[in-house]
Design an enzyme around this catalytic site. Structure first.
Site, PDB file in Angstrom:
ATOM      1  N   TYR A   1       0.837  -0.919  -0.085  1.00  0.00           N
ATOM      2  CA  TYR A   1       0.121  -0.088  -0.087  1.00  0.00           C
ATOM      3  C   TYR A   1       1.003   1.421   0.090  1.00  0.00           C
ATOM      4  O   TYR A   1       1.964   1.161   0.901  1.00  0.00           O
ATOM      5  CB  TYR A   1      -1.201   0.236   1.272  1.00  0.00           C
TER       6      TYR A   1
ATOM      7  N   GLU B   1      -3.737   7.146  -4.069  1.00  0.00           N
ATOM      8  CA  GLU B   1      -3.565   5.695  -3.052  1.00  0.00           C
ATOM      9  C   GLU B   1      -3.142   4.558  -3.902  1.00  0.00           C
ATOM     10  O   GLU B   1      -4.580   4.684  -5.204  1.00  0.00           O
ATOM     11  CB  GLU B   1      -4.854   6.054  -2.158  1.00  0.00           C
TER      12      GLU B   1
END
Ligand code: GDP
Ligand code: MN
Length: 398
Positions: free
Chosen positions: A116, A204
């Site tokens: 991530y 993101e």
């Protein structure tokens, strides 16, 4: 009265976010954006392999909500696409749900690891903050709650900007598997460039995938832009204005036509014509005959059989269509060729059959009409006659 106050910022769908990723050089899976099941089928048929079919909605957690499917061939892709388009995806964060209107078809990659990475603005520090964890694929909030030490953070000084040592440090601190180390510093640099250049509130990548064959790829994209930065990128400012119409545009582009060649309306007669002027005239004729157009597709000059078939499938994919009127002004295009193209296009079990009225003019129009009549279609000589027949067929009266 309840007013819905729009949230500030412009949230992008995954396929739009990935468009920006590619502009700055962040690797994304190969694939195509699609608004119809036929589009998905055609794409997979032309690119055999394993594909991921991803619902394009704003809400997160699509995987858990049943919005992400896998297909190994064109037929399976078509079936899954049919199930997904029009489906309302729900999640805990989004109990009302969100309807799926478009899909992203992407190369299915073999995942070795899911990480991530994100950049947001830390308002208190007045600096962009980078978050990285090796525990990607799930909600980062969950990681933050149960395993906060697994998240590495770095505040970037906007005056100094980004430097590769930041990426190296973060990859190490977040314990990213070895395979990420080489690609990560440049990738994070590109993400920072996107963040600054496009005035983002959030970028993101979850998951940032390490594939079994050693590639580092952005498998998902979440981008939230600040309205105040959009003036720098008018093409992107357009994206959220287009919404209802852009599906029609995408559908036309998907079969190789121009953006404005396809438009949908409220009626029941599907129209294919060559030339926008002839299309307008055909819509008027339908209205004079007491009917209403469901849509209109301009196939341009030179009616190739393959394009006629794709056009037919696009027009009949609209469930409102009860009958169709193909109005081709031949000129020097030979009518018998056009007729053969239409018969070929509509033969086969893979098309939705609707009553079909065809008007052909130009060279060899008579021969063309004979071919059509033999194949069970309704050939007509004038536009008004064709419109009347199509309207009657759509109303089930003929
Ligand atoms: P989200 O659930 O809305 O965040 O959608 P994502 O794009 O993040 O996909 C959810 C999950 O689907 C990922 O975490 C993966 O586990 C899985 N997934 C997505 N693309 C692929 C792929 O190409 N290959 C494999 N094996 N899994 C995938
Ligand atoms: Mn995701």
């Amino acid at each position: 009265m309840v007013c819905k106050i729009p949230e500030p910022g412009m949230k992008l769908m995954e396929y739009q976010g990935k468009d920006l990723f590619r502009r700055v050089g962040i690797p994304t899976p190969s694939g195509v954006f699609a608004t119809t099941a036929a589009g998905v089928k055609d794409y997979i048929a032309g690119h055999p392999g394993s594909w991921v079919i991803k619902s394009q909605v704003m809400m997160g957690g699509r995987g858990k909500a049943g919005g992400i499917k896998f297909a190994d061939d064109a037929a399976q892709g078509e079936t899954l696409a049919r199930e997904l388009i029009g489906k309302v995806l729900k999640s805990i964060q989004n109990p009302d749900g969100e309807e799926v209107k478009s899909l992203l078809v992407e190369e299915k990659v073999d995942i070795a690891s899911e990480a991530y990475v994100s950049i947001t603005i830390d308002r208190a520090a007045k600096k962009p903050v980078v978050l990285v964890t090796a525990q990607g694929g799930m909600d980062v909030e969950e990681v933050a709650e149960h395993n906060p030490e697994a998240i590495a953070k770095y505040w970037i000084d906007p005056a100094a900007g980004y430097a590769p040592f930041i990426g190296r440090r973060l990859a190490f601190a977040a314990k990213l598997p070895e395979g990420y180390r080489k690609a990560f510093p440049a990738l994070l640099g590109a993400l920072y460039t996107l963040f600054m250049e496009y005035g983002a509130n959030l970028v993101e990548i979850n998951p940032l995938v390490l594939t079994r064959d050693g590639r580092v790829i952005a498998s998902d994209a979440k981008v939230d832009l600040d309205d105040n930065g959009l003036y720098k990128h008018p093409d992107i400012a357009e994206w959220n204005k287009q919404s209802p119409a852009d599906e029609d545009q995408a559908a036309a582009v998907a079969i190789g036509l121009g953006m404005s060649n396809y438009a949908k309306f409220d009626g029941t007669v599907g129209i294919i014509a060559n030339g926008a002027g002839l299309g307008m005239g055909t819509m008027d004729a339908i209205r004079s005959a007491g009917g209403e157009a469901a849509n209109f597709l301009d196939i341009g000059g030179g009616a190739q059989a393959a394009l006629v078939k794709k056009s037919y499938n696009l027009v009949t994919s609209d469930p409102k269509v009860r009958a169709m009127f193909i109005n081709i002004f031949g000129g020097i295009t030979r009518g018998d060729q056009v007729a053969k193209g239409i018969v070929e296009a509509v033969a086969g079990d893979d098309v939705r059959k609707v009553p079909l009225v065809v008007r052909l003019t130009g060279t060899n129009a008579e021969e063309g009409r004979a071919i059509l009549a033999e194949a069970g279609f309704v050939p007509v000589e004038t536009m008004d006659e064709g419109a009347a027949r199509a309207v009657a067929l759509a109303q089930g009266a003929a």
